[in-house]
Scaffold this motif. Structure first.
Motif, mmCIF file in Angstrom:
data_model
loop_
_atom_site.group_PDB
_atom_site.id
_atom_site.type_symbol
_atom_site.label_atom_id
_atom_site.label_comp_id
_atom_site.label_asym_id
_atom_site.label_seq_id
_atom_site.Cartn_x
_atom_site.Cartn_y
_atom_site.Cartn_z
ATOM 1 N N ALA A 124 0.851 -1.193 0.000
ATOM 2 C CA ALA A 124 0.000 0.000 0.000
ATOM 3 C C ALA A 124 0.885 1.240 0.000
ATOM 4 O O ALA A 124 1.939 1.271 0.638
ATOM 5 C CB ALA A 124 -0.906 0.002 1.220
ATOM 6 N N VAL A 125 0.439 2.266 -0.721
ATOM 7 C CA VAL A 125 1.149 3.542 -0.776
ATOM 8 C C VAL A 125 0.251 4.600 -0.137
ATOM 9 O O VAL A 125 -0.891 4.798 -0.564
ATOM 10 C CB VAL A 125 1.492 3.936 -2.222
ATOM 11 N N VAL A 126 0.749 5.258 0.899
ATOM 12 C CA VAL A 126 -0.030 6.228 1.662
ATOM 13 C C VAL A 126 0.556 7.621 1.461
ATOM 14 O O VAL A 126 1.777 7.816 1.532
ATOM 15 C CB VAL A 126 -0.046 5.856 3.164
ATOM 16 N N ASP A 127 -0.308 8.591 1.210
ATOM 17 C CA ASP A 127 0.098 9.980 1.031
ATOM 18 C C ASP A 127 0.388 10.586 2.406
ATOM 19 O O ASP A 127 -0.497 10.668 3.258
ATOM 20 C CB ASP A 127 -1.030 10.751 0.330
ATOM 21 N N VAL A 128 1.639 11.018 2.617
ATOM 22 C CA VAL A 128 2.017 11.631 3.894
ATOM 23 C C VAL A 128 2.423 13.094 3.717
ATOM 24 O O VAL A 128 3.036 13.684 4.608
ATOM 25 C CB VAL A 128 3.145 10.832 4.583
ATOM 26 N N ASP A 129 2.083 13.671 2.570
ATOM 27 C CA ASP A 129 2.353 15.085 2.304
ATOM 28 C C ASP A 129 1.242 15.912 2.952
ATOM 29 O O ASP A 129 0.089 15.892 2.510
ATOM 30 C CB ASP A 129 2.392 15.321 0.788
ATOM 31 N N GLU A 130 1.568 16.661 3.978
ATOM 32 C CA GLU A 130 0.559 17.377 4.752
ATOM 33 C C GLU A 130 -0.170 18.444 3.950
ATOM 34 O O GLU A 130 -1.254 18.897 4.344
ATOM 35 C CB GLU A 130 1.201 17.998 6.000
ATOM 36 N N ASP A 131 0.385 18.871 2.819
ATOM 37 C CA ASP A 131 -0.259 19.888 1.992
ATOM 38 C C ASP A 131 -1.069 19.285 0.850
ATOM 39 O O ASP A 131 -1.639 20.010 0.031
ATOM 40 C CB ASP A 131 0.795 20.836 1.411
ATOM 41 N N SER A 132 -1.132 17.965 0.794
ATOM 42 C CA SER A 132 -1.822 17.291 -0.295
ATOM 43 C C SER A 132 -3.314 17.156 0.001
ATOM 44 O O SER A 132 -3.727 16.983 1.149
ATOM 45 C CB SER A 132 -1.210 15.907 -0.511
#
Length: 469
Positions: free
Chosen positions: A40-48
Protein backbone atom coordinates in the motif's frame (compact mmCIF):
# COMPACT_ATOMS: atom_id res chain seq x y z
CA UNK A 1 25.48 8.06 -16.89
CA UNK A 2 23.57 8.72 -13.70
CA UNK A 3 24.80 10.71 -10.72
CA UNK A 4 24.85 9.57 -7.11
CA UNK A 5 21.37 8.91 -5.72
CA UNK A 6 20.27 12.18 -4.04
CA UNK A 7 18.65 10.19 -1.22
CA UNK A 8 22.04 8.85 -0.12
CA UNK A 9 23.40 11.01 2.69
CA UNK A 10 26.98 10.97 3.88
CA UNK A 11 26.09 11.95 7.44
CA UNK A 12 23.07 11.95 9.76
CA UNK A 13 23.04 15.76 9.58
CA UNK A 14 22.64 15.62 5.78
CA UNK A 15 19.74 13.18 6.13
CA UNK A 16 18.00 15.37 8.71
CA UNK A 17 18.25 18.41 6.42
CA UNK A 18 16.91 16.54 3.36
CA UNK A 19 13.43 17.13 1.86
CA UNK A 20 10.46 15.73 3.75
CA UNK A 21 8.98 12.38 2.71
CA UNK A 22 5.79 12.53 0.67
CA UNK A 23 4.88 8.86 0.48
CA UNK A 24 4.92 5.92 2.86
CA UNK A 25 4.97 2.29 1.74
CA UNK A 26 3.09 -0.14 3.97
CA UNK A 27 3.11 -3.95 3.97
CA UNK A 28 -0.47 -5.27 4.02
CA UNK A 29 -1.28 -8.97 4.40
CA UNK A 30 -4.27 -11.28 4.41
CA UNK A 31 -4.20 -13.43 7.55
CA UNK A 32 -6.30 -16.15 5.87
CA UNK A 33 -3.88 -16.37 2.96
CA UNK A 34 -6.77 -16.27 0.48
CA UNK A 35 -6.35 -12.73 -0.86
CA UNK A 36 -2.98 -11.63 -2.23
CA UNK A 37 -0.92 -9.50 0.12
CA UNK A 38 -0.20 -5.98 -1.10
CA UNK A 39 2.11 -3.00 -1.00
CA UNK A 40 0.00 0.00 0.00
CA UNK A 41 1.15 3.54 -0.78
CA UNK A 42 -0.03 6.23 1.66
CA UNK A 43 0.10 9.98 1.03
CA UNK A 44 2.02 11.63 3.89
CA UNK A 45 2.35 15.08 2.30
CA UNK A 46 0.56 17.38 4.75
CA UNK A 47 -0.26 19.89 1.99
CA UNK A 48 -1.82 17.29 -0.29
CA UNK A 49 -5.56 16.98 -0.92
CA UNK A 50 -5.20 13.21 -0.41
CA UNK A 51 -3.14 13.44 2.78
CA UNK A 52 -3.61 10.45 5.06
CA UNK A 53 -5.20 8.23 2.44
CA UNK A 54 -4.11 5.16 0.48
CA UNK A 55 -3.17 6.46 -2.97
CA UNK A 56 -1.57 3.34 -4.40
CA UNK A 57 -2.22 -0.39 -4.11
CA UNK A 58 -0.12 -3.11 -5.70
CA UNK A 59 -1.22 -6.67 -5.08
CA UNK A 60 1.24 -9.55 -5.13
CA UNK A 61 0.82 -12.22 -7.82
CA UNK A 62 0.72 -14.96 -5.16
CA UNK A 63 -1.19 -15.78 -1.97
CA UNK A 64 -0.14 -17.05 1.46
CA UNK A 65 3.03 -14.95 1.73
CA UNK A 66 2.31 -12.94 4.91
CA UNK A 67 4.29 -9.79 4.27
CA UNK A 68 6.04 -8.71 7.44
CA UNK A 69 9.29 -6.74 7.42
CA UNK A 70 10.59 -5.29 4.16
CA UNK A 71 13.07 -2.71 2.97
CA UNK A 72 15.00 -0.79 0.37
CA UNK A 73 17.62 -2.39 -1.86
CA UNK A 74 20.13 0.35 -1.04
CA UNK A 75 20.81 3.06 1.51
CA UNK A 76 23.33 5.74 2.36
CA UNK A 77 25.96 3.20 3.41
CA UNK A 78 26.44 2.49 -0.33
CA UNK A 79 28.62 5.60 -0.39
CA UNK A 80 31.35 3.68 1.43
CA UNK A 81 30.99 0.29 -0.25
CA UNK A 82 33.49 -0.66 -2.91
CA UNK A 83 32.49 -1.70 -6.42
CA UNK A 84 29.20 0.18 -6.67
CA UNK A 85 30.30 2.65 -9.38
CA UNK A 86 28.39 5.43 -7.72
CA UNK A 87 29.33 7.92 -10.42
CA UNK A 88 27.83 5.75 -13.16
CA UNK A 89 24.99 3.26 -13.12
CA UNK A 90 25.41 2.73 -9.40
CA UNK A 91 22.93 1.81 -6.71
CA UNK A 92 19.76 3.78 -6.22
CA UNK A 93 17.21 3.66 -3.43
CA UNK A 94 14.64 2.37 -5.88
CA UNK A 95 13.62 -1.23 -5.27
CA UNK A 96 11.63 -2.56 -2.32
CA UNK A 97 12.25 -6.18 -1.30
CA UNK A 98 9.17 -7.80 0.25
CA UNK A 99 9.89 -11.13 1.99
CA UNK A 100 6.99 -13.47 2.70
CA UNK A 101 7.60 -14.76 6.20
CA UNK A 102 5.32 -17.78 5.65
CA UNK A 103 5.96 -18.59 2.00
CA UNK A 104 9.71 -17.82 1.98
CA UNK A 105 9.19 -16.04 -1.35
CA UNK A 106 10.71 -12.60 -1.88
CA UNK A 107 9.05 -10.15 -4.28
CA UNK A 108 11.10 -7.20 -5.56
CA UNK A 109 9.17 -4.09 -6.59
CA UNK A 110 10.44 -1.12 -8.60
CA UNK A 111 9.17 2.26 -7.36
CA UNK A 112 10.14 3.98 -10.61
CA UNK A 113 8.95 5.60 -12.79
CA UNK A 114 5.74 6.08 -10.76
CA UNK A 115 6.38 5.87 -7.00
CA UNK A 116 2.62 5.54 -6.37
CA UNK A 117 2.42 2.46 -8.57
CA UNK A 118 5.32 0.08 -7.85
CA UNK A 119 5.85 -2.62 -10.47
CA UNK A 120 6.94 -6.21 -9.90
CA UNK A 121 10.58 -6.51 -10.93
CA UNK A 122 11.54 -10.00 -9.80
CA UNK A 123 10.43 -12.91 -7.62
CA UNK A 124 12.94 -14.96 -5.64
CA UNK A 125 11.55 -18.44 -5.05
CA UNK A 126 11.95 -20.26 -1.72
CA UNK A 127 13.86 -23.00 -3.51
CA UNK A 128 16.60 -20.53 -4.47
CA UNK A 129 16.85 -19.22 -0.91
CA UNK A 130 17.08 -22.78 0.42
CA UNK A 131 19.53 -24.12 -2.16
CA UNK A 132 21.98 -21.22 -2.14
CA UNK A 133 21.83 -20.01 1.46
CA UNK A 134 20.26 -22.90 3.39
CA UNK A 135 17.53 -20.74 4.93
CA UNK A 136 13.77 -20.17 5.00
CA UNK A 137 11.29 -17.68 6.54
CA UNK A 138 13.03 -14.43 5.50
CA UNK A 139 12.49 -11.63 7.97
CA UNK A 140 14.65 -8.46 8.05
CA UNK A 141 16.88 -6.89 5.43
CA UNK A 142 19.49 -4.14 5.25
CA UNK A 143 21.73 -3.02 2.40
CA UNK A 144 25.34 -3.41 3.44
CA UNK A 145 28.84 -4.40 2.39
CA UNK A 146 28.92 -7.23 -0.16
CA UNK A 147 25.17 -7.22 -0.75
CA UNK A 148 21.73 -7.14 0.82
CA UNK A 149 21.76 -8.85 4.23
CA UNK A 150 18.53 -10.82 4.78
CA UNK A 151 17.93 -12.40 8.17
CA UNK A 152 15.96 -15.66 8.10
CA UNK A 153 14.27 -17.47 10.97
CA UNK A 154 14.41 -21.04 9.67
CA UNK A 155 16.64 -23.58 8.02
CA UNK A 156 16.04 -25.40 4.75
CA UNK A 157 15.25 -28.95 3.62
CA UNK A 158 12.86 -29.53 6.49
CA UNK A 159 15.23 -28.22 9.16
CA UNK A 160 13.66 -25.90 11.73
CA UNK A 161 17.01 -24.13 12.15
CA UNK A 162 19.48 -22.70 12.50
CA UNK A 163 18.31 -19.33 11.27
CA UNK A 164 20.79 -16.82 10.00
CA UNK A 165 21.68 -14.32 7.30
CA UNK A 166 21.39 -14.83 3.55
CA UNK A 167 23.41 -12.56 1.28
CA UNK A 168 21.75 -11.25 -1.92
CA UNK A 169 23.40 -9.49 -4.84
CA UNK A 170 22.89 -5.71 -4.71
CA UNK A 171 21.75 -5.37 -8.32
CA UNK A 172 20.44 -8.73 -9.56
CA UNK A 173 18.97 -9.77 -6.19
CA UNK A 174 20.22 -13.30 -6.78
CA UNK A 175 20.76 -15.25 -3.56
CA UNK A 176 24.53 -15.62 -3.24
CA UNK A 177 25.17 -17.67 -0.11
CA UNK A 178 24.84 -17.87 3.64
CA UNK A 179 26.72 -14.93 5.11
CA UNK A 180 28.06 -16.77 8.18
CA UNK A 181 31.37 -18.60 7.88
CA UNK A 182 31.80 -19.57 11.55
CA UNK A 183 28.46 -19.63 13.39
CA UNK A 184 29.69 -20.44 16.88
CA UNK A 185 26.82 -20.94 19.36
CA UNK A 186 24.24 -18.94 17.38
CA UNK A 187 21.10 -20.92 16.42
CA UNK A 188 18.05 -18.63 16.78
CA UNK A 189 17.70 -15.52 14.61
CA UNK A 190 15.65 -12.34 14.26
CA UNK A 191 17.28 -8.98 13.49
CA UNK A 192 20.76 -7.94 12.38
CA UNK A 193 22.47 -4.59 12.01
CA UNK A 194 25.98 -3.22 12.34
CA UNK A 195 28.62 -0.73 13.32
CA UNK A 196 30.24 -0.28 9.91
CA UNK A 197 33.33 1.58 11.13
CA UNK A 198 33.91 -1.05 13.81
CA UNK A 199 33.55 -3.95 11.35
CA UNK A 200 30.94 -5.51 13.66
CA UNK A 201 27.51 -6.98 12.95
CA UNK A 202 25.04 -7.48 15.81
CA UNK A 203 22.22 -10.05 15.67
CA UNK A 204 19.32 -10.96 17.95
CA UNK A 205 17.08 -13.96 18.68
CA UNK A 206 13.38 -14.82 18.46
CA UNK A 207 12.65 -18.46 17.65
CA UNK A 208 12.53 -21.06 14.91
CA UNK A 209 9.44 -21.37 12.66
CA UNK A 210 7.93 -24.13 14.80
CA UNK A 211 8.22 -21.85 17.85
CA UNK A 212 6.33 -18.91 16.33
CA UNK A 213 4.16 -19.83 13.35
CA UNK A 214 1.19 -21.11 15.35
CA UNK A 215 1.49 -18.41 17.99
CA UNK A 216 3.36 -18.02 21.25
CA UNK A 217 3.91 -21.41 22.88
CA UNK A 218 3.40 -20.97 26.67
CA UNK A 219 5.45 -24.05 27.55
CA UNK A 220 8.43 -22.74 25.58
CA UNK A 221 8.06 -19.28 27.09
CA UNK A 222 7.90 -20.52 30.68
CA UNK A 223 10.69 -22.95 29.88
CA UNK A 224 12.74 -19.93 28.77
CA UNK A 225 13.45 -21.45 25.36
CA UNK A 226 12.93 -18.37 23.19
CA UNK A 227 15.91 -16.20 22.35
CA UNK A 228 17.69 -14.25 25.07
CA UNK A 229 21.11 -13.43 23.60
CA UNK A 230 22.88 -10.86 21.46
CA UNK A 231 25.57 -12.01 19.04
CA UNK A 232 28.53 -10.00 17.77
CA UNK A 233 30.25 -10.91 14.50
CA UNK A 234 33.06 -9.84 12.21
CA UNK A 235 31.23 -8.01 9.45
CA UNK A 236 33.82 -8.66 6.77
CA UNK A 237 34.12 -12.41 7.15
CA UNK A 238 30.95 -13.62 8.88
CA UNK A 239 32.78 -15.03 11.88
CA UNK A 240 31.10 -15.19 15.30
CA UNK A 241 33.02 -13.21 17.92
CA UNK A 242 30.97 -13.12 21.11
CA UNK A 243 27.56 -13.98 22.57
CA UNK A 244 26.07 -11.83 25.34
CA UNK A 245 23.32 -13.55 27.34
CA UNK A 246 20.77 -11.16 28.83
CA UNK A 247 19.51 -13.90 31.14
CA UNK A 248 17.07 -16.68 30.24
CA UNK A 249 14.11 -14.88 31.83
CA UNK A 250 14.48 -12.08 29.26
CA UNK A 251 12.61 -13.83 26.48
CA UNK A 252 12.67 -12.75 22.84
CA UNK A 253 15.41 -10.23 22.08
CA UNK A 254 13.92 -8.68 18.97
CA UNK A 255 14.53 -5.28 17.38
CA UNK A 256 18.04 -3.86 17.30
CA UNK A 257 19.03 -0.27 16.70
CA UNK A 258 22.67 0.80 16.67
CA UNK A 259 23.56 4.47 16.92
CA UNK A 260 23.52 6.29 13.58
CA UNK A 261 26.79 8.03 14.44
CA UNK A 262 29.30 5.88 12.53
CA UNK A 263 31.93 6.31 15.24
CA UNK A 264 29.63 5.21 18.08
CA UNK A 265 29.96 1.79 19.68
CA UNK A 266 26.55 1.43 21.30
CA UNK A 267 22.98 0.58 20.41
CA UNK A 268 19.66 -0.61 21.84
CA UNK A 269 17.83 -3.94 21.87
CA UNK A 270 14.19 -4.50 22.83
CA UNK A 271 13.14 -7.50 24.94
CA UNK A 272 9.52 -8.64 24.74
CA UNK A 273 8.93 -10.10 28.19
CA UNK A 274 10.57 -11.01 31.50
CA UNK A 275 9.02 -14.30 32.60
CA UNK A 276 9.46 -13.42 36.29
CA UNK A 277 7.11 -10.40 36.27
CA UNK A 278 5.81 -9.89 32.68
CA UNK A 279 7.75 -6.62 32.33
CA UNK A 280 9.44 -5.59 29.09
CA UNK A 281 12.84 -3.97 28.77
CA UNK A 282 15.35 -2.16 26.60
CA UNK A 283 19.04 -2.95 26.81
CA UNK A 284 22.05 -0.90 25.74
CA UNK A 285 24.97 -2.78 24.24
CA UNK A 286 28.36 -1.10 24.19
CA UNK A 287 32.00 -1.88 23.69
CA UNK A 288 34.06 -2.25 26.85
CA UNK A 289 37.68 -2.62 25.80
CA UNK A 290 37.92 -5.67 23.58
CA UNK A 291 34.56 -7.05 24.74
CA UNK A 292 30.92 -6.18 24.18
CA UNK A 293 28.54 -5.81 27.11
CA UNK A 294 24.82 -5.17 27.56
CA UNK A 295 22.96 -3.42 30.38
CA UNK A 296 19.25 -3.02 31.04
CA UNK A 297 18.46 0.71 30.80
CA UNK A 298 14.65 0.74 30.56
CA UNK A 299 12.11 -1.45 32.39
CA UNK A 300 8.39 -1.14 31.66
CA UNK A 301 6.15 -3.03 34.11
CA UNK A 302 3.05 -5.06 33.31
CA UNK A 303 -0.33 -3.45 34.03
CA UNK A 304 -2.75 -5.28 36.37
CA UNK A 305 -6.09 -6.19 34.80
CA UNK A 306 -9.30 -8.06 35.52
CA UNK A 307 -8.85 -11.59 34.11
CA UNK A 308 -12.31 -11.30 32.56
CA UNK A 309 -10.97 -8.53 30.30
CA UNK A 310 -7.99 -10.57 29.16
CA UNK A 311 -7.54 -13.08 26.34
CA UNK A 312 -7.18 -16.71 27.47
CA UNK A 313 -3.39 -16.60 27.12
CA UNK A 314 -3.14 -13.85 29.77
CA UNK A 315 -6.00 -14.69 32.15
CA UNK A 316 -3.86 -16.82 34.52
CA UNK A 317 -1.58 -13.82 35.09
CA UNK A 318 -4.16 -11.10 35.77
CA UNK A 319 -2.02 -8.53 33.98
CA UNK A 320 -1.17 -7.16 30.54
CA UNK A 321 2.53 -7.31 29.63
CA UNK A 322 3.79 -4.29 27.70
CA UNK A 323 5.18 -6.58 24.97
CA UNK A 324 7.91 -4.40 23.44
CA UNK A 325 7.81 -5.54 19.83
CA UNK A 326 9.65 -2.68 18.12
CA UNK A 327 12.00 0.19 18.87
CA UNK A 328 13.30 3.00 16.66
CA UNK A 329 16.05 5.57 17.19
CA UNK A 330 15.91 9.04 15.65
CA UNK A 331 18.61 9.84 13.09
CA UNK A 332 20.27 12.31 15.49
CA UNK A 333 20.50 9.50 18.09
CA UNK A 334 18.58 11.61 20.57
CA UNK A 335 15.10 10.07 20.83
CA UNK A 336 14.29 6.38 21.27
CA UNK A 337 10.75 5.18 20.53
CA UNK A 338 9.45 2.03 22.21
CA UNK A 339 6.22 0.32 21.14
CA UNK A 340 4.27 -1.49 23.85
CA UNK A 341 1.91 -3.56 21.74
CA UNK A 342 0.19 -5.23 24.70
CA UNK A 343 -0.67 -2.13 26.72
CA UNK A 344 -1.24 0.05 23.65
CA UNK A 345 1.39 2.67 24.37
CA UNK A 346 4.18 4.34 22.42
CA UNK A 347 6.87 5.70 24.71
CA UNK A 348 9.51 8.28 23.84
CA UNK A 349 12.84 8.47 25.68
CA UNK A 350 15.56 11.09 25.50
CA UNK A 351 18.74 9.02 25.10
CA UNK A 352 21.23 11.86 24.84
CA UNK A 353 22.91 9.85 27.57
CA UNK A 354 22.29 6.33 26.20
CA UNK A 355 23.15 4.77 29.56
CA UNK A 356 20.38 6.73 31.30
CA UNK A 357 17.26 7.15 29.11
CA UNK A 358 14.69 9.68 30.29
CA UNK A 359 11.02 9.36 29.33
CA UNK A 360 9.75 12.55 27.66
CA UNK A 361 6.60 11.48 25.83
CA UNK A 362 3.82 8.91 25.65
CA UNK A 363 0.62 8.27 23.70
CA UNK A 364 -1.87 5.42 23.90
CA UNK A 365 -3.79 3.82 21.05
CA UNK A 366 -5.51 0.45 21.28
CA UNK A 367 -4.22 -2.05 23.83
CA UNK A 368 -5.43 -5.47 25.00
CA UNK A 369 -7.64 -3.93 27.72
CA UNK A 370 -7.74 -0.17 27.19
CA UNK A 371 -8.69 -0.15 23.45
CA UNK A 372 -7.88 3.58 23.38
CA UNK A 373 -9.51 5.15 20.30
CA UNK A 374 -7.86 7.43 17.77
CA UNK A 375 -8.91 11.08 18.19
CA UNK A 376 -10.22 11.04 14.61
CA UNK A 377 -12.77 8.40 15.67
CA UNK A 378 -13.28 8.80 19.43
CA UNK A 379 -16.23 6.40 19.57
CA UNK A 380 -14.36 3.50 17.92
CA UNK A 381 -12.32 1.35 20.34
CA UNK A 382 -9.08 0.20 18.68
CA UNK A 383 -7.65 -3.30 18.70
CA UNK A 384 -3.97 -3.96 18.36
CA UNK A 385 -1.56 -1.32 19.52
CA UNK A 386 1.50 0.61 18.44
CA UNK A 387 3.63 -2.11 16.87
CA UNK A 388 5.93 -1.23 14.00
CA UNK A 389 7.46 2.23 14.44
CA UNK A 390 9.08 4.39 11.77
CA UNK A 391 10.61 7.81 12.33
CA UNK A 392 11.15 10.45 9.65
CA UNK A 393 14.69 11.54 8.89
CA UNK A 394 14.19 14.92 10.55
CA UNK A 395 12.71 13.29 13.64
CA UNK A 396 9.46 15.29 13.55
CA UNK A 397 7.04 12.55 12.47
CA UNK A 398 6.49 9.05 13.82
CA UNK A 399 4.41 6.49 11.94
CA UNK A 400 2.95 3.41 13.62
CA UNK A 401 0.94 0.37 12.51
CA UNK A 402 -0.91 -2.14 14.67
CA UNK A 403 -0.34 -5.78 13.60
CA UNK A 404 2.47 -7.81 15.12
CA UNK A 405 2.30 -11.22 13.37
CA UNK A 406 -0.81 -13.05 12.22
CA UNK A 407 -0.90 -15.94 14.68
CA UNK A 408 0.20 -13.73 17.59
CA UNK A 409 -2.45 -11.11 16.73
CA UNK A 410 -5.06 -13.84 17.11
CA UNK A 411 -3.79 -14.87 20.53
CA UNK A 412 -3.60 -11.45 22.12
CA UNK A 413 -6.55 -9.86 20.26
CA UNK A 414 -8.82 -12.89 19.67
CA UNK A 415 -11.82 -10.70 18.79
CA UNK A 416 -9.89 -9.23 15.85
CA UNK A 417 -6.93 -6.92 15.49
CA UNK A 418 -8.28 -4.80 12.65
CA UNK A 419 -5.96 -2.59 10.62
CA UNK A 420 -4.84 0.95 11.26
CA UNK A 421 -1.99 3.37 10.80
CA UNK A 422 -1.35 6.56 12.76
CA UNK A 423 1.04 9.51 12.60
CA UNK A 424 2.41 11.22 15.66
CA UNK A 425 4.07 14.63 15.70
CA UNK A 426 6.94 15.52 18.00
CA UNK A 427 9.62 18.10 18.68
CA UNK A 428 12.95 16.37 18.01
CA UNK A 429 14.74 18.54 20.55
CA UNK A 430 12.43 18.43 23.55
CA UNK A 431 10.11 15.49 22.89
CA UNK A 432 6.40 15.19 23.54
CA UNK A 433 3.96 13.24 21.37
CA UNK A 434 0.75 14.43 19.68
CA UNK A 435 -1.47 12.19 17.55
CA UNK A 436 -2.28 13.80 14.20
CA UNK A 437 -6.10 13.87 13.99
CA UNK A 438 -5.99 14.26 10.20
CA UNK A 439 -4.10 11.03 9.61
CA UNK A 440 -5.88 7.75 10.25
CA UNK A 441 -6.06 5.25 7.36
CA UNK A 442 -7.80 2.20 8.79
CA UNK A 443 -10.23 -0.64 8.26
CA UNK A 444 -11.35 -1.04 4.66
CA UNK A 445 -8.81 1.55 3.54
CA UNK A 446 -6.53 -1.52 3.50
CA UNK A 447 -9.05 -3.79 1.72
CA UNK A 448 -9.41 -6.34 4.49
CA UNK A 449 -5.68 -6.77 5.08
CA UNK A 450 -3.68 -6.21 8.24
CA UNK A 451 -0.76 -3.78 8.16
CA UNK A 452 2.76 -4.22 9.45
CA UNK A 453 5.94 -2.35 8.54
CA UNK A 454 6.24 1.15 7.05
CA UNK A 455 9.02 2.43 4.81
CA UNK A 456 9.35 6.10 3.88
CA UNK A 457 10.16 7.52 0.48
CA UNK A 458 13.80 8.63 0.45
CA UNK A 459 14.71 6.68 3.57
CA UNK A 460 13.89 6.70 7.26
CA UNK A 461 15.44 6.26 10.69
CA UNK A 462 15.54 2.45 10.62
CA UNK A 463 16.97 1.87 7.15
CA UNK A 464 20.09 3.99 6.81
CA UNK A 465 23.72 3.63 7.88
CA UNK A 466 26.08 6.57 7.38
CA UNK A 467 29.73 7.02 6.45
CA UNK A 468 30.67 10.07 8.46
CA UNK A 469 29.46 12.37 11.19
Amino acid sequence: MSSTDPTFYRSPAEAIAAPTERLAYVAAFDRAGVLPDALAVVDVDEDSDTYGTVVGWTGLPTTGDELHRFGWNACSSALMHEGHDMGGAGLQRRFLLLPGIRSSRIHVYDTQPDPRSPRLHKTIDPEELAARAGYSRPHTLHCGPDGVFLTCLGGADGNDGPGGVALLDHTTFDVLRAWETERGPQYLAYDAWWHLNQNVLVSSEWGTPSMIEDGLVPELLLGQEYGHRLHFWSLTDGRHLQAVDLGPQHQMVLKLHPAHDPEATWGFAGVVVDTTDLSSSVWRWHRDGAEWRADKVITIPAEPADPADLPPALQPFGAVPPLITDIDLSVDDRMLYVSCWGTGELKQFDVTDPAAPREVGSVRLGGVVRRTPHPAAPSEPLSGGPQMVEVSRDGRRVYITNSMYGAWDDQFYPDGVGAWMAKIDTDPATGGLDVDERFFPHGEDFHGRRVHQVRLQGGDASSDSYCSR
